[in-house]
Design an enzyme around this catalytic site. Structure first.
Site, PDB file in Angstrom:
ATOM      1  N   CYS A 137       0.805  -1.231   0.000  1.00 29.24           N
ATOM      2  CA  CYS A 137       0.000   0.000   0.000  1.00 29.24           C
ATOM      3  C   CYS A 137       0.835   1.277   0.000  1.00 29.24           C
ATOM      4  CB  CYS A 137      -0.929  -0.008   1.203  1.00 29.24           C
ATOM      5  SG  CYS A 137      -2.067  -1.412   1.243  1.00 29.24           S
ATOM      6  N   HIS A 189      -2.778   6.482   5.502  1.00 27.22           N
ATOM      7  CA  HIS A 189      -3.302   5.346   4.741  1.00 27.22           C
ATOM      8  C   HIS A 189      -4.421   4.630   5.484  1.00 27.22           C
ATOM      9  CE1 HIS A 189      -3.678   1.629   2.641  1.00 27.22           C
ATOM     10  NE2 HIS A 189      -3.088   0.931   3.606  1.00 27.22           N
ATOM     11  N   ASN A 237     -10.480   0.431   1.798  1.00 22.78           N
ATOM     12  CA  ASN A 237      -9.023   0.485   1.640  1.00 22.78           C
ATOM     13  C   ASN A 237      -8.708   0.354   0.154  1.00 22.78           C
ATOM     14  OD1 ASN A 237      -6.272   0.081   1.544  1.00 22.78           O
ATOM     15  ND2 ASN A 237      -6.214  -1.372   3.246  1.00 22.78           N
ATOM     16  N   HIS A 292      12.638   1.237   5.266  1.00 24.23           N
ATOM     17  CA  HIS A 292      12.465  -0.172   4.903  1.00 24.23           C
ATOM     18  C   HIS A 292      13.162  -1.040   5.938  1.00 24.23           C
ATOM     19  CE1 HIS A 292      12.034  -3.791   2.666  1.00 24.23           C
ATOM     20  NE2 HIS A 292      11.821  -3.224   1.485  1.00 24.23           N
ATOM     21  N   HIS A 303      -2.449  19.288   7.617  1.00 22.02           N
ATOM     22  CA  HIS A 303      -3.309  18.191   7.181  1.00 22.02           C
ATOM     23  C   HIS A 303      -2.536  16.878   7.175  1.00 22.02           C
ATOM     24  CE1 HIS A 303      -6.082  21.339   5.953  1.00 22.02           C
ATOM     25  NE2 HIS A 303      -5.087  21.889   5.268  1.00 22.02           N
TER      26      HIS A 303
END
Length: 482
Positions: free
Chosen positions: A211, A380, A413, A290, A376
């Site tokens: 995602c 996700h 989603n 990562h 703002h």
């Protein structure tokens, strides 16, 4: 700008030449008349001085011209989110459960589990699923999967081209991302073929990155725009549901069936300075984290066969929330030094020293106040639990979480495109003002956490906007309960 640079450079050279001649003439007078040197020896010294000064000017000029060029601004001209026009694709939670049950592939305990997940998911009654899934199960095929992606792709890009008035010949870079569906030719090639783009367009297709791939696509486009001048980059983010419906009974793999819905976004980026006046935002920061080197993170989201070996699905480990939290902290630690006010950075540093070096007990980790850095937040829509954890960790208000919650409620989603539906929500509400800073943040398999920071170049007038919220924004926000 270039003519001003050349004029300034010529002026500097002229002044340097005049000053050097004056200096050489003075030295020559001193050597011959005051120090009484032989004229031939004095001439040798003067020639050496002239050569040295000339070399100095050329070296300075070379260093000035060859210094690293300043990074180009990357502008977000506009973006478009896909909204299906076919009302038959709108699916209530109850109807979705009926479709699942009609397949005859799920045990009663699995159906009960799916019902509980849907009830607690934060998803509303108007989300969209592919038309072929509405005809479960015999219509699911490769052609149906391609049709789903093409519909989303063409719908979003057509709207974007209409909004920006950019000619297709001007697009020099295409970056697409879809984690689950990998067609041959690629999605980027689909775009080239459909719109008959130039043979020298740069195309990239990202897959398997979860995602957070939408922000990775933006970062890749940003880097390409730094080296390809006067160019537009088209980024397309989506996910495909038709190709990866899970038909087994493994609970860790059933969750994705409940949460994911049809969606996609097309984004037009530019490095043209002439676009600054009409673009909505410019990109300030991208931070990518990562943690895939560690197995516990790597295995948090995994595509695999279930234990029965009858179906492939996406397994979510019990450790996923812990992975998300630690990866988020690593991401914001890197981002914080670039966006937080100095006082917040000092508080964070003092807390770090007290806990890790002075070993003072009872001191909790300090979370900086990111509401001082951003107006703002586009977080996700991983699910209700993810949203609640993010609000807790970042100490955000319900108002700041509203775009994420309402996007999950209305559209579900939509994977990598969800952060764009959230930004569209902010625009439709008339919240975005010139100078406002927007933080988009997404998680993905691997395990990854990626952030993008945008700054608004203009105040967005919702009356002039056309996005997936326009016709129904007056209905939101709504109360989201279990």
């Amino acid at each position: 700008m270039m003519s001003f640079f050349l004029l300034s450079l010529l002026s500097i050279l002229a002044i340097s030449y005049y000053y050097n001649n004056f200096l050489i003439t003075t030295i020559q007078h001193l050597l011959v008349h005051d120090f009484h040197l032989d004229e031939s020896y004095a001439e040798f010294i003067l020639v050496s001085l002239r050569c040295g000064m000339l070399a100095s000017i050329l070296a300075t000029l070379y260093c000035y011209l060859m210094k690293p060029t300043r990074k180009k601004h990357v502008y977000l001209v506009d973006f478009a989110c896909y909204k299906p026009h076919n009302p038959a694709c709108m699916c209530t939670k109850e109807h979705f459960l009926k479709l699942i049950k009609s397949t005859g592939k799920f045990r009663d305990e699995s159906l009960d589990f799916l019902r509980k997940i849907l009830e607690r998911s934060g998803i509303g009654e108007k989300t969209y699923i592919p038309e072929c899934i509405m005809k479960f199960p015999k219509y699911i095929s490769l052609d149906e999967a391609k049709g789903e992606t093409e519909s989303v792709m063409i719908g979003a890009i057509d709207e974007l081209m209409l909004k920006t008035k950019v000619k297709k010949e001007e697009i020099g870079i295409i970056v697409t991302n879809c984690s689950l569906f990998n067609s041959i030719p690629s999605l980027s090639s689909m775009i080239v073929n459909h719109y008959k783009l130039s043979h020298n367009v740069l195309t990239y297709n990202l897959s398997g990155m979860g995602c957070s791939a939408g922000l990775i696509s933006v970062d890749l486009a940003r880097q390409l725009l730094q080296v390809r001048p006067n160019c537009y980059a088209l980024v397309f983010s989506t996910e495909n549901l038709s190709s990866k419906v899970y038909f087994g009974n493994n609970r860790s793999m059933l969750v994705s069936n409940c949460l994911f819905r049809v969606g996609g976004a097309a984004i037009l980026l530019s490095n043209r300075s002439s676009d600054s006046h009409r673009s909505k935002y410019y990109l300030k920061h991208v931070v990518r984290t990562h943690n895939g080197s560690q197995d516990q993170y790597y295995n948090s989201i995994l595509e695999k066969e279930d234990e029965d070996g009858v179906s492939i699905g996406i397994a979510l480990s019990k450790n996923i929330m812990n992975s998300a939290g630690k990866t988020l902290k690593a991401n914001i630690s890197t981002l914080g030094k670039d966006v937080l006010p100095l006082i917040e950075q000092l508080k964070f540093l003092a807390n770090l020293v007290a806990r890790n070096f002075l070993k003072i007990r009872g001191i909790k980790a300090y979370t900086p106040n990111f509401m001082l850095a951003f107006e703002h937040f586009c977080i996700h829509t991983g699910g209700k639990a993810v949203q609640e954890e993010m609000q807790k960790v970042l100490k955000l208000s319900d108002w700041h979480m509203e775009p994420s919650r309402m996007t999950l409620y209305r559209y579900g989603n939509t994977s990598s495109s969800s952060v764009w539906y959230e930004l569209a929500y902010c625009e439709a509400k008339g919240r975005v003002k010139k100078g406002h800073r927007i933080w988009q943040i997404a998680f993905g398999s691997g395990f990854k956490c990626n952030s993008a920071v945008w700054c608004a170049l203009q105040t967005i007038d919702p009356v002039k906007e056309k996005n997936p919220w326009t016709d129904e924004i007056h209905e939101f926000p709504v109360s989201v309960t279990n």
